[in-house]
Design an enzyme around this catalytic site. Structure first.
Site, PDB file in Angstrom:
ATOM      1  N   TYR A 141       0.880  -1.155  -0.036  1.00 54.23           N
ATOM      2  CA  TYR A 141       0.047   0.032   0.120  1.00 54.23           C
ATOM      3  C   TYR A 141       0.818   1.167   0.058  1.00 54.23           C
ATOM      4  CZ  TYR A 141      -2.711   3.910   2.261  1.00 54.23           C
ATOM      5  OH  TYR A 141      -3.275   4.977   2.523  1.00 54.23           O
ATOM      6  N   GLN A 206      -8.805  -6.688  19.469  1.00 51.43           N
ATOM      7  CA  GLN A 206      -7.407  -7.498  19.393  1.00 51.43           C
ATOM      8  C   GLN A 206      -6.639  -6.357  19.241  1.00 51.43           C
ATOM      9  OE1 GLN A 206      -8.057 -10.672  16.388  1.00 51.43           O
ATOM     10  NE2 GLN A 206      -8.083 -12.025  18.411  1.00 51.43           N
ATOM     11  N   ASP A 285       3.108  -3.536   9.962  1.00 51.38           N
ATOM     12  CA  ASP A 285       2.815  -2.260  10.832  1.00 51.38           C
ATOM     13  C   ASP A 285       4.238  -1.781  11.302  1.00 51.38           C
ATOM     14  OD1 ASP A 285       0.143  -2.112  10.957  1.00 51.38           O
ATOM     15  OD2 ASP A 285      -0.177  -3.332  12.562  1.00 51.38           O
TER      16      ASP A 285
HETATM   17  P1  NAD Z   1     -12.443   5.483   1.395  1.00 53.47           P
HETATM   18  O1  NAD Z   1     -12.239   3.673   1.047  1.00 53.47           O
HETATM   19  O2  NAD Z   1     -13.406   5.750   2.452  1.00 53.47           O
HETATM   20  O3  NAD Z   1     -12.527   6.243   0.158  1.00 53.47           O
HETATM   21  C1  NAD Z   1     -11.924   5.993  -1.159  1.00 53.47           C
HETATM   22  C2  NAD Z   1     -12.861   6.265  -2.306  1.00 53.47           C
HETATM   23  O4  NAD Z   1     -12.585   6.170  -3.284  1.00 53.47           O
HETATM   24  C3  NAD Z   1     -14.156   5.508  -1.923  1.00 53.47           C
HETATM   25  O5  NAD Z   1     -15.264   6.223  -2.099  1.00 53.47           O
HETATM   26  C4  NAD Z   1     -14.175   4.509  -3.442  1.00 53.47           C
HETATM   27  O6  NAD Z   1     -15.235   4.120  -3.743  1.00 53.47           O
HETATM   28  C5  NAD Z   1     -13.333   5.269  -4.394  1.00 53.47           C
HETATM   29  N1  NAD Z   1     -12.513   4.715  -5.177  1.00 53.47           N
HETATM   30  C6  NAD Z   1     -11.593   3.553  -5.135  1.00 53.47           C
HETATM   31  N2  NAD Z   1     -10.944   3.390  -6.125  1.00 53.47           N
HETATM   32  C7  NAD Z   1     -11.522   3.941  -7.118  1.00 53.47           C
HETATM   33  C8  NAD Z   1     -11.463   4.192  -8.651  1.00 53.47           C
HETATM   34  N3  NAD Z   1     -10.343   3.098  -9.109  1.00 53.47           N
HETATM   35  N4  NAD Z   1     -12.228   4.629  -9.197  1.00 53.47           N
HETATM   36  C9  NAD Z   1     -13.008   5.348  -8.471  1.00 53.47           C
HETATM   37  N5  NAD Z   1     -13.245   5.593  -7.115  1.00 53.47           N
HETATM   38  C10 NAD Z   1     -12.459   4.921  -6.466  1.00 53.47           C
HETATM   39  O7  NAD Z   1     -10.979   5.611   1.983  1.00 53.47           O
HETATM   40  P2  NAD Z   1     -10.574   6.717   2.922  1.00 53.47           P
HETATM   41  O8  NAD Z   1     -10.189   6.236   4.324  1.00 53.47           O
HETATM   42  O9  NAD Z   1     -11.475   7.991   2.806  1.00 53.47           O
HETATM   43  O10 NAD Z   1      -9.204   7.289   2.384  1.00 53.47           O
HETATM   44  C11 NAD Z   1      -9.105   8.230   1.394  1.00 53.47           C
HETATM   45  C12 NAD Z   1      -7.588   8.463   0.635  1.00 53.47           C
HETATM   46  O11 NAD Z   1      -6.964   8.724   1.764  1.00 53.47           O
HETATM   47  C13 NAD Z   1      -7.193   7.072   0.043  1.00 53.47           C
HETATM   48  O12 NAD Z   1      -6.451   7.572  -0.966  1.00 53.47           O
HETATM   49  C14 NAD Z   1      -6.194   6.780   1.082  1.00 53.47           C
HETATM   50  O13 NAD Z   1      -4.944   5.854   0.570  1.00 53.47           O
HETATM   51  C15 NAD Z   1      -5.816   7.883   1.861  1.00 53.47           C
HETATM   52  N6  NAD Z   1      -5.306   7.746   3.438  1.00 53.47           N
HETATM   53  C16 NAD Z   1      -6.129   7.367   4.209  1.00 53.47           C
HETATM   54  C17 NAD Z   1      -5.923   7.234   5.422  1.00 53.47           C
HETATM   55  C18 NAD Z   1      -6.757   6.856   6.734  1.00 53.47           C
HETATM   56  O14 NAD Z   1      -6.404   6.778   8.029  1.00 53.47           O
HETATM   57  N7  NAD Z   1      -8.061   6.621   6.179  1.00 53.47           N
HETATM   58  C19 NAD Z   1      -4.632   7.355   5.966  1.00 53.47           C
HETATM   59  C20 NAD Z   1      -3.623   7.844   4.813  1.00 53.47           C
HETATM   60  C21 NAD Z   1      -3.975   7.913   3.767  1.00 53.47           C
HETATM   61  N1  UDP Z   2      -5.031  -2.114  15.253  1.00 51.59           N
HETATM   62  C1  UDP Z   2      -5.278  -3.032  16.462  1.00 51.59           C
HETATM   63  N2  UDP Z   2      -6.440  -3.767  16.315  1.00 51.59           N
HETATM   64  C2  UDP Z   2      -7.236  -3.603  15.371  1.00 51.59           C
HETATM   65  C3  UDP Z   2      -7.175  -2.538  14.357  1.00 51.59           C
HETATM   66  C4  UDP Z   2      -5.802  -1.972  14.331  1.00 51.59           C
HETATM   67  O1  UDP Z   2      -4.211  -3.254  17.240  1.00 51.59           O
HETATM   68  O2  UDP Z   2      -8.337  -4.077  15.276  1.00 51.59           O
HETATM   69  C5  UDP Z   2      -3.732  -1.442  15.485  1.00 51.59           C
HETATM   70  C6  UDP Z   2      -2.648  -1.573  14.043  1.00 51.59           C
HETATM   71  O3  UDP Z   2      -1.895  -2.729  14.292  1.00 51.59           O
HETATM   72  C7  UDP Z   2      -2.010  -0.103  14.375  1.00 51.59           C
HETATM   73  C8  UDP Z   2      -2.932   0.673  14.916  1.00 51.59           C
HETATM   74  O4  UDP Z   2      -3.938  -0.077  15.458  1.00 51.59           O
HETATM   75  O5  UDP Z   2      -0.962  -0.471  15.218  1.00 51.59           O
HETATM   76  C9  UDP Z   2      -3.600   1.873  13.998  1.00 51.59           C
HETATM   77  O6  UDP Z   2      -3.961   0.733  12.836  1.00 51.59           O
HETATM   78  P1  UDP Z   2      -4.912   1.306  11.591  1.00 51.59           P
HETATM   79  O7  UDP Z   2      -5.174   0.194  10.686  1.00 51.59           O
HETATM   80  O8  UDP Z   2      -5.966   1.993  12.291  1.00 51.59           O
HETATM   81  O9  UDP Z   2      -4.103   2.441  10.767  1.00 51.59           O
HETATM   82  P2  UDP Z   2      -2.783   2.181  10.166  1.00 51.59           P
HETATM   83  O10 UDP Z   2      -1.648   2.918  11.074  1.00 51.59           O
HETATM   84  O11 UDP Z   2      -2.432   0.995   9.516  1.00 51.59           O
HETATM   85  O12 UDP Z   2      -2.930   3.292   8.940  1.00 51.59           O
END
Ligand code: NAD
Ligand code: UDP
Length: 330
Positions: A141, A206, A285
């Site tokens: 990822y 967990q 992780d």
């Molecule tokens: P999410 O899955 O809720 O949102 C992603 C959206 O993109 C969804 O609505 C999905 O349907 C759409 N999508 C995915 N692939 C697509 C495609 N090929 N064409 C059109 N639409 C598509 O995820 P999120 O948690 O809102 O995350 C949004 C972005 O932020 C992601 O790129 C993710 O990598 C990044 N990000 C999220 C986190 C987090 O903690 N949630 C942290 C770091 C980065």
């Molecule tokens: N984590 C956990 N139990 C769960 C989900 C997540 O212990 O059921 C831990 C995970 O291993 C990491 C932290 O929570 O240490 C944050 O994970 P998350 O998936 O929320 O975000 P990431 O850091 O992977 O973007």
């Protein structure tokens, strides 16, 4: 002029669309709804259901809309899934970016704000992590997102497409009124899982690993509230519209919380017992991820409003209590 939000029906995308509309922007959304929810899309935004990787579909959207800037959330983002199925990530995320930039270039659209991630850094050499630190992802990822940053760099050199890569740390919370929030199925993120236990939807949490080199042995993460994060995208759009150079910014709080500390805070906020047990480490992780986030504040003028973890968890709890089945129970 329109801001085109790719992935605008997702968790972070829907909060960003909400903030853009509240600040008077005209908004169009592309989303294939693979993980997003059309219920999260407000009537004021135009939703085009389709895939970022579908070039003809993307061309049709750029023909209809007068796009001034793109905000690109559309991606897969589940670390353990990426370990099992890396090609799915390189296809959707990395190839999706190539297709998008090709269409942007065809239509002369020069600005893109991109969802990057702390996962591009991998296991950091020091804490807090600075933007110039080595990016050595420990999972596909993070690798797919690093490749997207690198592709944007070369698209800037060759075609003059300017980008801001926002490297989010851990995103949590919901809009203050609880009307939109996080609804992933299956849910993999720590805070929503904890709140699903608090809600009685899961038996227990967990905790993945208690033998990391951290004060209590559990992973340490840096949490940013989703509405604050949404506002960072608006700062980035303004930065690009002002003609500034392409750049990357950490988006975090500069404060780390261990998984056990998050559990304790959630018990306090919800008043629920929240049973938990230790479990083996989750592959991929990193031990500790904490952002140096001064650059986003000083250069982009980002001014986050949420400064304590209880308030962040509280905003998430409001959403989970009112939407125990996510968007399926409005
Ligand atoms: P999410 O899955 O809720 O949102 C992603 C959206 O993109 C969804 O609505 C999905 O349907 C759409 N999508 C995915 N692939 C697509 C495609 N090929 N064409 C059109 N639409 C598509 O995820 P999120 O948690 O809102 O995350 C949004 C972005 O932020 C992601 O790129 C993710 O990598 C990044 N990000 C999220 C986190 C987090 O903690 N949630 C942290 C770091 C980065
Ligand atoms: N984590 C956990 N139990 C769960 C989900 C997540 O212990 O059921 C831990 C995970 O291993 C990491 C932290 O929570 O240490 C944050 O994970 P998350 O998936 O929320 O975000 P990431 O850091 O992977 O973007």
């Amino acid at each position: 002029m329109t801001v085109l939000v790719l992935g605008g029906a997702g968790y972070i995308g829907s909060h960003t669309v909400d903030r853009l509309l509240s600040k008077g922007y005209d908004v169009a959304i592309v989303d294939n709804l693979v993980t997003g929810h059309k219920e999260s899309v407000p009537a004021a935004a135009r939703l085009y259901v389709g895939d970022v990787r579908d070039k003809e579909f993307m061309r049709s959207v750029f023909k209809k809309e007068d796009v001034e800037g793109v905000v690109h959330f559309a991606a897969f983002s589940v670390v353990p899934e990426s370990m099992k199925d890396p090609l799915k990530y390189f296809d959707n995320n990395t190839y999706g970016m190539i297709n998008l930039l090709e269409v942007m270039n065809e239509f002369g659209v020069k600005n893109i704000v991109f969802s990057s991630t702390a996962a591009t850094y991998g296991e950091p050499e020091h804490t807090p992590i600075e933007e110039g630190d080595p990016q050595v992802p420990t999972n596909p990822y993070g690798q797919s997102k690093l490749m997207m940053e690198q592709i944007m760099h070369w698209a800037d050199v060759a075609y003059g497409i300017k980008f801001v890569a926002l490297r989010y740390f851990n995103v949590a919370g919901a809009k203050a009124d609880g009307s939109i929030g996080e609804d992933h199925a299956p849910e993999t993120h720590l805070i929503p899982i904890i709140l699903q236990v608090a809600n009685g939807q899961r038996d227990k949490l967990q905790i993945f690993g208690d033998d990391y080199p951290t004060p209590d042995g559990t992973n340490v993460r840096d949490y940013v509230q989703v509405v604050d994060l949404a506002d960072a995208h608006i700062c980035a759009l303004k930065y690009l519209a002002a003609g500034n150079k392409s750049d990357a910014f950490n988006i975090g709080s500069a404060t780390g919380f261990s998984n056990l500390q998050i559990l304790k805070a959630a018990r306090k906020v919800t008043g629920k017992e929240i049973p938990a047990e230790m479990a083996p480490r989750r592959p991929g992780d990193p031990s500790t991820l904490i952002a140096a986030s001064g650059k986003a504040r000083s250069v982009l003028g980002w001014d986050p409003q949420y400064d304590d973890i209880d308030a962040i968890i509280g905003s998430a709890w409001k959403w989970h209590e009112s939407h125990p089945q996510g968007y399926a129970t409005k």
